[in-house]
Motif scaffolding. Structure first.
Motif, PDB file in Angstrom:
ATOM      1  N   CYS A 121       0.922  -1.282   0.043  1.00  8.14           N
ATOM      2  CA  CYS A 121       0.478   0.107   0.089  1.00  8.14           C
ATOM      3  C   CYS A 121       0.434   1.267  -0.146  1.00  8.14           C
ATOM      4  O   CYS A 121       1.865   2.186   1.194  1.00  8.14           O
ATOM      5  N   HIS A 147       0.484   3.740   1.131  1.00 13.54           N
ATOM      6  CA  HIS A 147       0.283   4.871   2.027  1.00 13.54           C
ATOM      7  C   HIS A 147       1.245   4.343   3.429  1.00 13.54           C
ATOM      8  O   HIS A 147       1.592   5.699   3.870  1.00 13.54           O
ATOM      9  N   ALA A 148       1.230   3.267   3.338  1.00 13.05           N
ATOM     10  CA  ALA A 148       1.949   3.387   5.005  1.00 13.05           C
ATOM     11  C   ALA A 148       2.848   2.145   4.667  1.00 13.05           C
ATOM     12  O   ALA A 148       3.089   1.603   5.734  1.00 13.05           O
ATOM     13  N   GLY A 149       2.642   1.402   3.350  1.00  6.86           N
ATOM     14  CA  GLY A 149       2.873  -0.321   3.025  1.00  6.86           C
ATOM     15  C   GLY A 149       2.731  -1.220   4.047  1.00  6.86           C
ATOM     16  O   GLY A 149       3.172  -2.438   3.532  1.00  6.86           O
ATOM     17  N   CYS A 150       1.390  -1.102   3.837  1.00  3.74           N
ATOM     18  CA  CYS A 150       0.942  -2.469   5.021  1.00  3.74           C
ATOM     19  C   CYS A 150       0.249  -3.159   3.040  1.00  3.74           C
ATOM     20  O   CYS A 150       0.644  -3.090   2.294  1.00  3.74           O
ATOM     21  N   CYS A 201      -6.773  -1.989   1.786  1.00  7.62           N
ATOM     22  CA  CYS A 201      -5.729  -2.688   2.612  1.00  7.62           C
ATOM     23  C   CYS A 201      -5.868  -2.205   4.116  1.00  7.62           C
ATOM     24  O   CYS A 201      -6.764  -1.290   3.965  1.00  7.62           O
ATOM     25  N   CYS A 223      -5.211  -1.483   7.118  1.00  6.71           N
ATOM     26  CA  CYS A 223      -4.826  -0.817   7.879  1.00  6.71           C
ATOM     27  C   CYS A 223      -5.684   0.338   8.098  1.00  6.71           C
ATOM     28  O   CYS A 223      -5.556   0.484   9.241  1.00  6.71           O
ATOM     29  N   HIS A 224      -5.710   1.035   7.101  1.00  5.07           N
ATOM     30  CA  HIS A 224      -6.323   2.197   7.360  1.00  5.07           C
ATOM     31  C   HIS A 224      -7.494   2.558   6.332  1.00  5.07           C
ATOM     32  O   HIS A 224      -7.978   3.112   5.864  1.00  5.07           O
ATOM     33  N   GLY A 225      -7.968   1.200   5.743  1.00  5.69           N
ATOM     34  CA  GLY A 225      -9.383   1.234   4.977  1.00  5.69           C
ATOM     35  C   GLY A 225      -8.601   2.156   3.195  1.00  5.69           C
ATOM     36  O   GLY A 225     -10.097   2.113   2.482  1.00  5.69           O
ATOM     37  N   SER A 226      -7.845   2.170   2.554  1.00  7.71           N
ATOM     38  CA  SER A 226      -8.169   2.070   1.378  1.00  7.71           C
ATOM     39  C   SER A 226      -8.164   1.133   0.558  1.00  7.71           C
ATOM     40  O   SER A 226      -7.964   0.546   0.913  1.00  7.71           O
ATOM     41  N   PRO A 257      -7.081   7.140   2.422  1.00  6.70           N
ATOM     42  CA  PRO A 257      -5.655   7.635   2.705  1.00  6.70           C
ATOM     43  C   PRO A 257      -5.077   7.702   1.788  1.00  6.70           C
ATOM     44  O   PRO A 257      -4.349   9.050   1.410  1.00  6.70           O
TER      45      PRO A 257
HETATM   46 FE1  FES Z   1      -2.897   0.888   3.364  1.00 11.80          FE
HETATM   47 FE2  FES Z   1      -2.829   3.036   5.241  1.00 11.80          FE
HETATM   48  S1  FES Z   1      -0.865   1.222   5.093  1.00 11.80           S
HETATM   49  S2  FES Z   1      -4.325   2.975   3.893  1.00 11.80           S
END
Ligand code: FES
Length: 119
Positions: A64, A66-69, A81, A83-86, A98
Motif C-alpha cells: 500500500c 500509504h504506509a506499506g501494509c 488495505c 490498515c487504514h482502509g484505502s 488515505p
Molecule cells: Fe494502507 Fe494506510 S497503509 S491505508
C-alpha cells in the motif's frame, strides 16, 4: 506514536519492481487461481495475483502506498488495505484514501495453465 509517524509517510513506500515470471496455476500452491474470485500472494516480488468475478487475471503490486501494509482482495474486483482502509480498483487506481497514489498493475497472459506476469 508509531501509527501517526506511519501516516505521515504517505506514498513513500518502495517502488514496485519490474518483473517477468510464469506460474503454473494447475500446481497446488496456485489452485486458488482456478476459481473466479480466488487470489494468491507472490511474496518474493510483493505481488497479489487475483482472478476477478469474470475470470480475468489481475496482478497488482501489493504494498500500500500509504504506509506499506499488504493489500488484500475484497470482493471480486476491489483491493483494500486492512490498515487504514484505502481501496484500489483492478487497474491499481485509488478508489478510497488515505492513499493518494495507486499501485502498479502488471500485465498478465495465460497460455494453457501457464500464467505470465510481467511489466
Ligand atoms: Fe494502507 Fe494506510 S497503509 S491505508
Amino acid at each position: 506514536s508509531m501509527a501517526l509517524e506511519a501516516c505521515k509517510k504517505n506514498n513513500s513506500s518502495p517502488s514496485a519492481p519490474t518483473v517477468d515470471f510464469t506460474i503454473d496455476i494447475s500446481t497446488s500452491q496456485y489452485t486458488a487461481l482456478q476459481k473466479n474470485g480466488g487470489y494468491v500472494y507472490y511474496n518474493s516480488d510483493s505481488i497479489i495475483i487475483a482472478r476477478d468475478g469474470s475470470g480475468n487475471f489481475v496482478a497488482l503490486y501489493d504494498v500500500c502506498p500509504h504506509a506499506g501494509c499488504t493489500v488484500q482482495v475484497n470482493g471480486s474486483s476491489r483491493f483494500t488495505c486492512p490498515c487504514h482502509g484505502s481501496a484500489f480498483d483492478e487497474s491499481g487506481n485509488v478508489i478510497t484514501g488515505p492513499a493518494t497514489s495507486g499501485v502498479k498493475k502488471y500485465n498478465t497472459s495465460l497460455s494453457g495453465n501457464q500464467l505470465r506476469i510481467y511489466g
